[in-house]
Design a protein around this motif. Structure first.
Motif, short mmCIF file in Angstrom:
data_model
loop_
_atom_site.label_atom_id
_atom_site.label_comp_id
_atom_site.label_asym_id
_atom_site.label_seq_id
_atom_site.Cartn_x
_atom_site.Cartn_y
_atom_site.Cartn_z
N GLU A 204 0.58 3.03 4.53
CA GLU A 204 1.28 4.26 3.25
C GLU A 204 1.37 3.53 2.34
OE1 GLU A 204 4.93 5.84 4.69
OE2 GLU A 204 6.12 5.46 3.25
N VAL A 234 -6.82 8.61 -4.04
CA VAL A 234 -6.50 8.89 -2.21
C VAL A 234 -7.54 10.52 -2.23
CG1 VAL A 234 -4.16 8.25 -1.60
CG2 VAL A 234 -4.30 10.52 -1.90
N CYS A 301 -10.96 9.14 7.69
CA CYS A 301 -10.16 8.62 6.71
C CYS A 301 -8.62 10.01 6.13
CB CYS A 301 -10.42 8.16 5.27
SG CYS A 301 -9.14 7.62 3.92
N GLU A 302 -7.90 10.39 6.84
CA GLU A 302 -7.08 11.06 6.42
C GLU A 302 -5.85 11.40 5.91
OE1 GLU A 302 -8.05 14.36 7.82
OE2 GLU A 302 -9.64 14.18 9.21
N ILE A 303 -5.43 11.82 4.63
CA ILE A 303 -3.83 11.74 4.57
C ILE A 303 -3.09 12.36 5.28
CG2 ILE A 303 -2.65 12.29 2.43
CD1 ILE A 303 -5.82 12.16 0.74
N ASN A 304 -2.02 11.94 5.82
CA ASN A 304 -1.32 13.55 6.43
C ASN A 304 -0.49 14.02 6.20
OD1 ASN A 304 -2.30 9.85 8.61
ND2 ASN A 304 -2.97 11.68 9.55
N GLY A 305 0.17 12.82 5.19
CA GLY A 305 1.24 13.42 4.00
C GLY A 305 1.45 12.98 2.71
N PHE A 306 1.58 13.62 1.71
CA PHE A 306 1.53 12.84 0.18
C PHE A 306 3.16 13.79 -0.32
CE2 PHE A 306 -1.37 12.65 -3.48
CZ PHE A 306 -0.15 12.44 -4.70
N TYR A 307 3.87 12.91 -1.20
CA TYR A 307 4.36 14.11 -1.09
C TYR A 307 5.20 13.60 -2.81
CZ TYR A 307 9.84 13.57 -2.64
OH TYR A 307 10.97 14.18 -3.52
N LYS A 326 0.62 8.87 2.94
CA LYS A 326 0.21 8.30 4.43
C LYS A 326 -0.90 8.70 4.66
CE LYS A 326 5.07 9.93 5.85
NZ LYS A 326 6.04 8.19 5.67
N THR A 328 -3.93 7.77 7.99
CA THR A 328 -4.60 7.24 8.77
C THR A 328 -6.13 7.32 9.03
OG1 THR A 328 -4.50 9.11 10.24
CG2 THR A 328 -2.70 7.66 10.25
N GLN A 363 0.90 -0.30 8.38
CA GLN A 363 2.27 -0.34 9.57
C GLN A 363 1.10 -0.08 11.24
OE1 GLN A 363 2.21 4.21 8.15
NE2 GLN A 363 4.36 4.00 7.07
N ASN B 225 -9.32 18.37 5.62
CA ASN B 225 -8.42 17.71 5.64
C ASN B 225 -7.30 18.46 4.16
OD1 ASN B 225 -5.87 16.86 5.01
ND2 ASN B 225 -6.10 15.53 6.13
N ASN B 228 -6.30 15.48 1.76
CA ASN B 228 -8.03 14.96 1.06
C ASN B 228 -8.07 16.24 0.31
OD1 ASN B 228 -7.24 13.98 3.58
ND2 ASN B 228 -9.09 12.24 3.30
N PHE B 306 3.83 17.42 -5.83
CA PHE B 306 3.00 17.65 -4.61
C PHE B 306 3.18 17.41 -3.53
CE2 PHE B 306 -1.87 16.93 -4.12
CZ PHE B 306 -2.16 16.83 -2.97
N GLY B 308 2.53 17.86 0.92
CA GLY B 308 1.45 18.49 2.19
C GLY B 308 1.92 17.35 3.17
N GLY B 309 1.76 18.02 4.41
CA GLY B 309 1.89 17.19 5.92
C GLY B 309 2.69 16.67 6.05
N TYR B 310 3.50 15.53 6.77
CA TYR B 310 4.37 14.92 7.30
C TYR B 310 5.00 14.00 6.16
CZ TYR B 310 7.33 11.87 9.98
OH TYR B 310 7.89 10.84 11.02
N GLN B 311 6.52 14.23 5.83
CA GLN B 311 6.97 13.75 4.99
C GLN B 311 8.03 13.06 5.30
OE1 GLN B 311 6.37 14.28 1.93
NE2 GLN B 311 5.32 15.86 2.02
N ILE B 318 -1.45 13.64 11.91
CA ILE B 318 -1.94 14.66 12.12
C ILE B 318 -3.06 15.30 10.72
CG2 ILE B 318 0.01 16.15 12.72
CD1 ILE B 318 1.37 16.91 9.82
N PRO B 320 -2.92 17.91 8.10
CA PRO B 320 -1.64 19.00 7.89
C PRO B 320 -2.69 20.33 7.30
CG PRO B 320 -1.60 17.08 6.48
CD PRO B 320 -2.73 17.20 6.94
#
Lengths: 457, 457
Positions: A204, A234, A301-307, A326, A328, A363, B225, B228, B306, B308-311, B318, B320
């Protein structure tokens, strides 16, 4: 009649009985996720214990912080290899109950399939190994190799107590290779050996800017916006050609061999229906690789979450105080998760603009794996499958990770042969789960032949 | 004694009375945000009405869907310019009450300041114009220019009914220039004319990928993704040198003149304390420009949010299904918000990779503005301020937008002179709001002289 012929004959003679016994196993509602089923869990463990005893194993029911692990072993000689079989007696919850054509815990045969919760995942598949060991024991007094069998009761809820068992019983569990039937064939009539899995690196990243959100009119243009900055950082990790840009990322990646590429290319794969199913119009990935290659054998290389910043309706004119992503990376052999995490961290630091602070949290990680298909274990599995299914297995890889495989490698230091007898259309985790009975019998025979060929080494 | 001397004398003689009257105005708790104060709002509108009548204006109290607008005018001749004065009689809520040294609606003088809610924002500042018009009327029968005065009651809650009034009364409100005292001096003893504001373009961008979140192990590497992709796209909108990369973005930008740059450079500006206050270690912005230039006179592109995805906590593997970014660009003259939105949309479309779909929602826009400081109105304001404050004003710009200024430009087609008599340390919107009484008197005199110099044109 040689040993193998006797074993085959025994399996043929007991085929119907094996199915009836499996039905008994399937009648036990061993749902690990729901404490209302705790008594059924005990019953299932006891059922497994009794079956292992029948198969000639020395059995213990090992209590854990959760549900017990049933462990059986039979050591026949120091001169033959030791096989570690793994399975799980717990099943997914049966909901929604109303969608089952016949009840989840009342097994029925239809169209050559056996319908019940756990039919394929994993009671039916693990049972093939118990029955093959039994056939050896009943006909030859013992299996031709040393066997150790772990059947746990918490796979569907995270296998939380398995690693502890493996670690504390490391010496007892010493083996040359593990066998797990908890995957699928590639398709009907296409038995498969899954010889590769991807590893993972998870982290993260947070960028901190001003101590609170600022007015974008008053301050905009004068300081770095953490969301702009993090998006740039990213967003640059994968280039327009689908290549990961982290310096050193591909160090250690074992390239696909020509043989593997040919093998994958020969597999039937309908890209149009693959895309339609997930609602995507076009593929996107690393240039120079096919879709199967990208999914199974190339790192990502995947962004699984962005906030970051404002999440409500309409606009809000702020410079957000921070942003978080986030990430992975799926890894392949011989990438090292720690090295990849370190490379990513230092790459992000090099990209970080003035006036924002980078926080990087590593992580978890796990290595990818490939079993050497030119080795004796794979060859034995391939021959055994050819005998039982009438066709040699296709060699496939999977894009995800299977935790137990990583545990066997990390704790016990052994590779796993992933031999799936089911189909990925068997409704695992859904109503009307089923297992083709012909595949059940073929799997049992393949397991028996595998023990034979392993002993030949 | 000429006219201006008479006006000055009148103001000197009535200085104390003006303060006492302002205190009466400040005793009215005209909080527009809280319906509990509705009766006080009516009282405040009535107070303004009476004061306008005293100042010799023809007054109407215009009912709106919210609180009334008090509008007064005095037309003296077709041969002199018409000035439109704007202010607001509503104030911010006084909370937290316990932090006030003397009560919010019980005005007290301390250290040369008058303390009360609304002292500077905006009752005290707007009152300078009412008193200057009154001085002209009482001493010369009429002001030397045509005056139109709009005092609304909803500025602190969004001025929701003002534009409707401006539109429906467009002909009545025709004027040559607007005057608003709702900003601040640049610092103590540094009166300022705010001659420029930035405009804005707001939009929201969504990228849609698979129809639901997908397992990053099974699918990762084979499809785009959306997180991304969106990070890459919006992250590239500002380059490493702080330049916006949207093609055509800088078209129409009027460069800062050498005179403006010199003017800004001469302003005292403590960058270290500016940064410390917001908790940022270094500035970041467009290469070749100072911090004040970047904030006031250069356009920006900020991601305000912004998603997207898991928070949640920890990792989740995942891909997203979608990602969204909220973007605002601060604009400067003569950038056009619609053109910038169109350029951004087509730029993003050109960056969009295969397999994701772009949705672009244009939300709102407004032009930036600069008042020509070489024109007659600015010159008049400058002279008037020099007379009253003993020093000519510094010329400053602001990075944000002031909606009423945009409305005057768009609906009435006129520029606004932003003449702030307060300080930005006057605790606007906070407890212990205050207004320096010397600045109150100076502001009143500057207003009176402004009317005089405008008439000279």
């Amino acid at each position: 009649m040689n040993a193998l012929e006797s074993v085959d004959q025994y399996l043929t003679e007991h085929a119907e009985r094996n199915v009836e016994q499996l039905k008994d196993f399937l009648r036990i509602a061993s749902v690990s996720a729901d404490s209302a089923f705790a008594a059924e869990m005990t019953k299932a463990a006891e059922f497994v214990r009794a079956q292992m005893v029948d198969a000639g194993l020395n059995v213990e029911v090992v209590e854990t912080a959760g549900f017990p692990i049933v462990y059986g072993s039979r050591i026949v000689s120091e001169d033959v290899p030791t096989v570690l079989v793994y399975g799980h007696y717990d099943v997914q919850p049966p909901d929604p109950l109303e969608d089952w054509i016949t009840p989840a815990f009342d097994p029925h045969e239809r169209d050559g399939n056996l319908y019940a919760r756990g039919a394929t995942d994993n009671k039916g598949q693990l049972y093939t190994h118990l029955k093959s060991i039994e056939a050896w024991t009943k006909t030859q007094d013992a299996p031709p190799v040393n066997v150790k069998v772990i059947i746990e009761g918490e796979e569907e809820v995270g296998s939380n107590n398995l690693d502890h068992f493996l670690e504390t019983r490391k010496e007892d569990l010493a083996a040359d290779v593990a066998v797990v039937s908890d995957t699928s064939q590639y398709g009907p009539g296409m038995p498969a050996i899954t010889y590769g899995l991807r590893g993972i690196m998870a982290c993260e990243v947070t960028l901190r800017g001003p101590k609170q959100d600022l007015h974008s009119g008053v301050f905009g243009g004068a300081i770095a916006n953490p969301v702009n900055a993090l998006a740039k950082m990213v967003g640059s990790l994968v280039d327009e050609n689908g290549r990961v840009t982290i310096p050193g990322f591909y160090d250690g990646v074992i390239p696909l061999t020509d043989g593997e590429r040919k093998q994958f290319a020969n597999l039937p794969f309908d890209e149009a229906s693959f895309l339609e199913k997930i609602g995507v119009k076009e593929t996107f990935g690393e240039e120079g690789y096919t879709t199967l290659e990208r999914r199974w054998a190339r790192p990502t290389c995947e962004i699984n979450g962005f906030y970051g910043g404002y999440q409500g309706e309409g606009p809000k004119t702020i410079i957000p105080s921070f942003a978080t992503a986030k990430i992975t990376c799926r890894l392949v052999p011989d990438q090292n998760p720690q090295s990849v995490a370190a490379a990513l961290k230092s790459h992000l630091q090099s990209l970080c603009p003035a006036g924002v602070e980078l926080e990087f949290t590593d992580q978890h990680g796990g290595n990818g794996m490939v079993v050497d298909m030119t080795g004796p274990f794979a060859a034995a599995a391939s021959r055994a499958i050819d005998d039982a299914f009438g066709t040699p297995p296709v060699l496939i890889r999977e894009g995800g990770s299977i935790p137990v495989v990583a545990s066997f490698r990390e704790i016990l230091g052994i590779d796993t042969l992933l031999l799936g007898w089911g189909q990925n259309t068997d409704n695992l985790h859904s109503p009307n789960e089923h297992f083709n009975l012909q595949d059940f019998h073929r799997g049992t025979r393949a397991s028996a032949h595998l023990l034979h060929y392993l002993a030949e080494k």
